[in-house]
Write a protein that holds these residues in place. Structure first.
Motif, PDB file in Angstrom:
ATOM      1  N   PRO A  58       0.800  -1.233   0.000  1.00 16.58           N
ATOM      2  CA  PRO A  58       0.000   0.000   0.000  1.00 16.58           C
ATOM      3  C   PRO A  58       0.832   1.282   0.000  1.00 16.58           C
ATOM      4  O   PRO A  58       0.271   2.362  -0.216  1.00 16.58           O
ATOM      5  N   TYR A  59       2.121   1.180   0.234  1.00 11.14           N
ATOM      6  CA  TYR A  59       2.944   2.375   0.370  1.00 11.14           C
ATOM      7  C   TYR A  59       3.509   2.819  -0.980  1.00 11.14           C
ATOM      8  O   TYR A  59       3.476   2.084  -1.971  1.00 11.14           O
ATOM      9  N   SER A  60       4.050   4.019  -0.997  1.00 11.60           N
ATOM     10  CA  SER A  60       4.606   4.573  -2.238  1.00 11.60           C
ATOM     11  C   SER A  60       5.832   3.780  -2.673  1.00 11.60           C
ATOM     12  O   SER A  60       6.429   3.034  -1.879  1.00 11.60           O
ATOM     13  N   ARG A  61       6.210   3.976  -3.938  1.00 10.34           N
ATOM     14  CA  ARG A  61       7.379   3.275  -4.472  1.00 10.34           C
ATOM     15  C   ARG A  61       8.633   3.600  -3.676  1.00 10.34           C
ATOM     16  O   ARG A  61       9.446   2.723  -3.387  1.00 10.34           O
ATOM     17  N   VAL A  62       8.788   4.850  -3.297  1.00  6.81           N
ATOM     18  CA  VAL A  62       9.965   5.258  -2.521  1.00  6.81           C
ATOM     19  C   VAL A  62       9.964   4.579  -1.162  1.00  6.81           C
ATOM     20  O   VAL A  62      10.994   4.062  -0.707  1.00  6.81           O
ATOM     21  N   GLN A  63       8.819   4.555  -0.494  1.00 10.89           N
ATOM     22  CA  GLN A  63       8.734   3.912   0.810  1.00 10.89           C
ATOM     23  C   GLN A  63       9.011   2.422   0.707  1.00 10.89           C
ATOM     24  O   GLN A  63       9.662   1.846   1.590  1.00 10.89           O
ATOM     25  N   GLN A  64       8.553   1.805  -0.370  1.00  8.86           N
ATOM     26  CA  GLN A  64       8.837   0.385  -0.561  1.00  8.86           C
ATOM     27  C   GLN A  64      10.331   0.141  -0.746  1.00  8.86           C
ATOM     28  O   GLN A  64      10.901  -0.792  -0.157  1.00  8.86           O
ATOM     29  N   LEU A  65      10.972   0.960  -1.559  1.00 11.55           N
ATOM     30  CA  LEU A  65      12.412   0.795  -1.792  1.00 11.55           C
ATOM     31  C   LEU A  65      13.208   0.961  -0.497  1.00 11.55           C
ATOM     32  O   LEU A  65      14.189   0.248  -0.259  1.00 11.55           O
ATOM     33  N   LEU A  66      12.769   1.891   0.338  1.00 17.50           N
ATOM     34  CA  LEU A  66      13.495   2.166   1.574  1.00 17.50           C
ATOM     35  C   LEU A  66      13.221   1.121   2.661  1.00 17.50           C
ATOM     36  O   LEU A  66      14.110   0.812   3.461  1.00 17.50           O
ATOM     37  N   GLY A  67      11.994   0.579   2.674  1.00 19.05           N
ATOM     38  CA  GLY A  67      11.626  -0.240   3.815  1.00 19.05           C
ATOM     39  C   GLY A  67      11.290  -1.686   3.561  1.00 19.05           C
ATOM     40  O   GLY A  67      11.188  -2.471   4.508  1.00 19.05           O
ATOM     41  N   LYS A  68      11.123  -2.090   2.289  1.00 20.43           N
ATOM     42  CA  LYS A  68      10.633  -3.444   2.022  1.00 20.43           C
ATOM     43  C   LYS A  68      11.551  -4.529   2.553  1.00 20.43           C
ATOM     44  O   LYS A  68      11.104  -5.475   3.215  1.00 20.43           O
ATOM     45  N   HIS A  69      12.830  -4.412   2.298  1.00 18.12           N
ATOM     46  CA  HIS A  69      13.759  -5.472   2.714  1.00 18.12           C
ATOM     47  C   HIS A  69      13.917  -5.514   4.228  1.00 18.12           C
ATOM     48  O   HIS A  69      14.033  -6.598   4.813  1.00 18.12           O
ATOM     49  N   VAL A  70      13.894  -4.356   4.860  1.00 12.24           N
ATOM     50  CA  VAL A  70      13.977  -4.315   6.329  1.00 12.24           C
ATOM     51  C   VAL A  70      12.726  -4.945   6.927  1.00 12.24           C
ATOM     52  O   VAL A  70      12.796  -5.755   7.862  1.00 12.24           O
ATOM     53  N   ASN A  71      11.568  -4.590   6.380  1.00 10.62           N
ATOM     54  CA  ASN A  71      10.311  -5.137   6.886  1.00 10.62           C
ATOM     55  C   ASN A  71      10.264  -6.653   6.699  1.00 10.62           C
ATOM     56  O   ASN A  71       9.843  -7.385   7.598  1.00 10.62           O
ATOM     57  N   ARG A  72      10.707  -7.125   5.539  1.00 14.14           N
ATOM     58  CA  ARG A  72      10.708  -8.571   5.282  1.00 14.14           C
ATOM     59  C   ARG A  72      11.636  -9.293   6.261  1.00 14.14           C
ATOM     60  O   ARG A  72      11.303 -10.382   6.760  1.00 14.14           O
ATOM     61  N   PHE A  73      12.790  -8.696   6.565  1.00 17.36           N
ATOM     62  CA  PHE A  73      13.742  -9.320   7.482  1.00 17.36           C
ATOM     63  C   PHE A  73      13.135  -9.477   8.877  1.00 17.36           C
ATOM     64  O   PHE A  73      13.145 -10.570   9.456  1.00 17.36           O
ATOM     65  N   PHE A  74      12.608  -8.393   9.434  1.00 14.29           N
ATOM     66  CA  PHE A  74      12.072  -8.463  10.794  1.00 14.29           C
ATOM     67  C   PHE A  74      10.787  -9.291  10.844  1.00 14.29           C
ATOM     68  O   PHE A  74      10.562 -10.038  11.803  1.00 14.29           O
ATOM     69  N   THR A  75       9.966  -9.189   9.815  1.00 13.47           N
ATOM     70  CA  THR A  75       8.743  -9.983   9.781  1.00 13.47           C
ATOM     71  C   THR A  75       9.066 -11.468   9.763  1.00 13.47           C
ATOM     72  O   THR A  75       8.495 -12.249  10.539  1.00 13.47           O
ATOM     73  N   THR A  76       9.994 -11.871   8.918  1.00 15.90           N
ATOM     74  CA  THR A  76      10.368 -13.286   8.840  1.00 15.90           C
ATOM     75  C   THR A  76      11.030 -13.740  10.133  1.00 15.90           C
ATOM     76  O   THR A  76      10.798 -14.855  10.605  1.00 15.90           O
ATOM     77  N   GLY A  77      11.840 -12.878  10.726  1.00 12.44           N
ATOM     78  CA  GLY A  77      12.503 -13.234  11.974  1.00 12.44           C
ATOM     79  C   GLY A  77      11.529 -13.497  13.100  1.00 12.44           C
ATOM     80  O   GLY A  77      11.741 -14.399  13.929  1.00 12.44           O
TER      81      GLY A  77
END
Length: 284
Positions: A202-221
């Protein structure tokens, strides 16, 4: 080394100043997406969210509003007064009345179902307990028991009757294990969780680029292995060690912050709700 938290003699009527000991605001932020995945893995909850017609409360349409509503709910449940919990319950009821399955639906659900609310509350309790363990290390039995008793508020702040909350941690473990065989994630819910929750759809392209990998890491952890496998989220021993080291480092910093910073942003959302009540504005 465990965090130097002094256990408190806690009851469901404990003062909010005591319950602050059970709140780790950064844990709610980092572990929130994983908790959503756990909640939606019970089919009636998953279909209820994916099929919801309440557009203003959908994460995929209004992510900031959905985030504010959820964090305010957590803050009110643990830190609010009884009057504030009643007010927030009534405001939430307005949205929940519209969340029910249609006649003939393959998966039946109703947001007022106390058993579904018990499942959601149980997921939030486990997420809270995991956050304390990951941030601060193992806690004393007395502290863990007190945290469990207070966590009943995650359900009773909605419509879950207090007697539905398992009597103690052993009873909760038995309840949790009885629920695991009932979990399933269909393709529609899986795509929603991966695209919207994990990859910040749901977030903007910029927000996804900045946060997607960090969010995936902590979510999976934060997720138990079954949920990782169901969603195809890659993980391994090296990532697990890195995750635990990062979480413990965050905990080292957080426990040295002065009040009320360890509760941020939950304290901010609670203050915002109080301003809304004073101004007569909608709470959700």
């Amino acid at each position: 080394m465990t965090r130097s938290i002094q256990p408190v003699p806690s009851t469901p009527g404990a003062e909010p100043t005591d319950r602050r000991r059970f709140i780790a605001g950064p844990g709610a932020l980092l572990g929130g997406p994983a908790n959503v995945i756990m909640q939606l893995s019970l089919a009636p909850v998953g279909r209820g969210v994916v099929e919801s017609t309440v557009a203003s409360g959908r994460f995929d349409l209004r992510p900031q509003k959905r985030g504010r509503t959820t964090l305010t709910y957590l803050a009110v449940a643990m830190l609010g007064t009884e009057e504030e919990r009643v007010a927030y319950r009534e405001a939430t009821d307005t949205s929940h009345r519209q969340v029910r399955s249609q006649p003939g639906a393959e998966v039946r659900y109703n947001a007022f179902d106390p058993k579904l609310q018990l499942w959601v509350a149980g997921c939030i309790y486990l997420g809270t307990a995991d956050s304390f363990r990951l941030l601060y290390g193992e806690q004393t039995e007395e502290f863990s028991d007190a945290l469990y008793r207070e966590s009943a508020r995650f359900g009773t702040t909605l419509q879950m009757p207090a007697e539905l909350w398992p009597a103690d941690r052993a009873a909760f473990t038995a309840y949790w294990e009885s629920m695991l065989p009932q979990l399933s994630i269909d393709e529609g819910v899986r795509r929603y969780l991966l695209d919207q929750v994990v990859d910040l759809g749901p977030y903007s392209r910029v927000q996804q680029l900045l946060g997607k990998h960090v969010n995936r890491f902590f979510t999976t952890g934060y997720l138990p292995q079954w949920f990782r496998d169901e969603l195809g989220l890659d993980w391994g021993p090296r990532r697990q060690r890195a995750f635990e080291l990062i979480m413990r480092g965050l905990g080292f910093v957080i426990q040295r912050l002065p009040e009320p910073w360890p509760q941020y942003p939950l304290d901010k959302h609670l203050a915002d709700m109080r301003r809304r009540i004073a101004a007569g504005k909608p709470l959700v």
